[in-house]
Design a protein around this motif. Sequence first.
Motif, mmCIF file in Angstrom:
data_model
loop_
_atom_site.group_PDB
_atom_site.id
_atom_site.type_symbol
_atom_site.label_atom_id
_atom_site.label_comp_id
_atom_site.label_asym_id
_atom_site.label_seq_id
_atom_site.Cartn_x
_atom_site.Cartn_y
_atom_site.Cartn_z
ATOM 1 N N UNK A 134 10.979 0.241 4.203
ATOM 2 C CA UNK A 134 10.192 -0.936 4.491
ATOM 3 C C UNK A 134 10.987 -2.467 4.509
ATOM 4 N N UNK A 135 11.918 -2.545 3.689
ATOM 5 C CA UNK A 135 12.616 -3.531 3.628
ATOM 6 C C UNK A 135 13.892 -3.714 5.072
ATOM 7 N N UNK A 136 14.173 -2.390 5.328
ATOM 8 C CA UNK A 136 15.035 -2.342 6.546
ATOM 9 C C UNK A 136 14.318 -2.767 7.703
ATOM 10 N N UNK A 137 13.026 -2.468 7.975
ATOM 11 C CA UNK A 137 12.228 -2.992 8.920
ATOM 12 C C UNK A 137 11.405 -4.244 8.787
ATOM 13 N N UNK A 138 11.701 -4.765 7.562
ATOM 14 C CA UNK A 138 11.137 -6.288 7.481
ATOM 15 C C UNK A 138 9.605 -6.165 7.355
ATOM 16 N N UNK A 139 9.149 -5.057 6.724
ATOM 17 C CA UNK A 139 7.617 -4.589 6.600
ATOM 18 C C UNK A 139 7.205 -5.017 5.011
ATOM 19 N N UNK A 140 6.020 -5.496 4.917
ATOM 20 C CA UNK A 140 5.337 -5.878 3.810
ATOM 21 C C UNK A 140 4.756 -4.596 3.111
ATOM 22 N N UNK A 141 5.415 -4.701 1.902
ATOM 23 C CA UNK A 141 4.928 -3.328 1.006
ATOM 24 C C UNK A 141 4.284 -3.977 -0.412
ATOM 25 N N UNK A 142 3.012 -3.116 -0.674
ATOM 26 C CA UNK A 142 2.687 -3.356 -2.079
ATOM 27 C C UNK A 142 2.592 -2.057 -2.730
ATOM 28 N N UNK A 143 3.076 -1.783 -3.934
ATOM 29 C CA UNK A 143 3.351 -0.738 -4.583
ATOM 30 C C UNK A 143 2.428 -0.597 -5.943
ATOM 31 N N UNK A 144 1.819 0.432 -6.080
ATOM 32 C CA UNK A 144 1.039 0.567 -7.612
ATOM 33 C C UNK A 144 1.915 1.234 -8.540
ATOM 34 N N UNK A 145 2.130 0.745 -9.578
ATOM 35 C CA UNK A 145 2.855 1.107 -10.886
ATOM 36 C C UNK A 145 1.997 1.938 -11.706
ATOM 37 N N UNK A 146 2.063 2.307 -13.104
ATOM 38 C CA UNK A 146 1.490 2.862 -13.807
ATOM 39 C C UNK A 146 0.083 2.626 -13.930
ATOM 40 N N UNK A 147 -1.050 3.442 -13.836
ATOM 41 C CA UNK A 147 -2.389 3.101 -14.218
ATOM 42 C C UNK A 147 -2.756 4.110 -15.454
ATOM 43 N N UNK A 148 -1.937 5.103 -15.542
ATOM 44 C CA UNK A 148 -2.477 6.149 -16.775
ATOM 45 C C UNK A 148 -2.247 5.574 -18.100
#
Length: 231
Positions: A134-148
């Motif tokens: 995503x950073x290579x192609x300059x795309x917006x990413x949103x990532x989920x971390x821990x929810x357990x």
Amino acid sequence: MTNQFDRTIKLIGESNFSKIQNSKIFIAGLGGVGGSVLECLVRSGFENITICDFDNFDETNLNRQILSNLDNFCEKKVIEATKRALLINKNVKVQTIATKISKSAIDTLPLENYDYVIDCIDNVEGKICLFEKCLKFNKIIVSCCGTAKRLDPTKIIITKLSKTVNDRLAKKLRDECKKNGIDSSKINVVISTETPVVTNSTELPSMMMVPTAAAMAICYFVIKTIINREI
């Protein structure tokens, strides 16, 4: 004549709703977080969505995954997710990819074709691959971390990976980002600030509240970014 999105349009306006309809979304993972992300985006009017998951539903998913039900055990998540999306909005175009995201698979995923990439998988290697591409192609990413091991949905926040606290998965991701030369300050994440519940389980226990809250925060982030103003 009214339509299913009248109330949405009254809230954000015709032009912003048009932006939503035309945005291209990639969702990685259809579990407790990713399934609710898909549900929310489809109900919000998104019509161009690609979903990626290699797994099938089983009985353990019933306590928290909105796409699971008593009739779809052993069925592929991408297939069942597509059926549900079309029951909500007949105009949605869902592309499916039934693969596990990994170093060997990442080059087959055309992330450069999407406006937003939503990461709801739980393996570190796959997440790092998504970040890097995503950073290579300059795309917006949103990532989920821990929810357990969390119970309180009000503790969910949106921040940058570089600023996360109290999340073991996020720490591991920051370490891997550093090893791979990835700028963690450019990765948007959703985390819980709640102290994890201590249990005797060797698994990662979870209920529906926190994963669903994380999904709603992700959808808010995407919609807010698209319309470029506070809601």
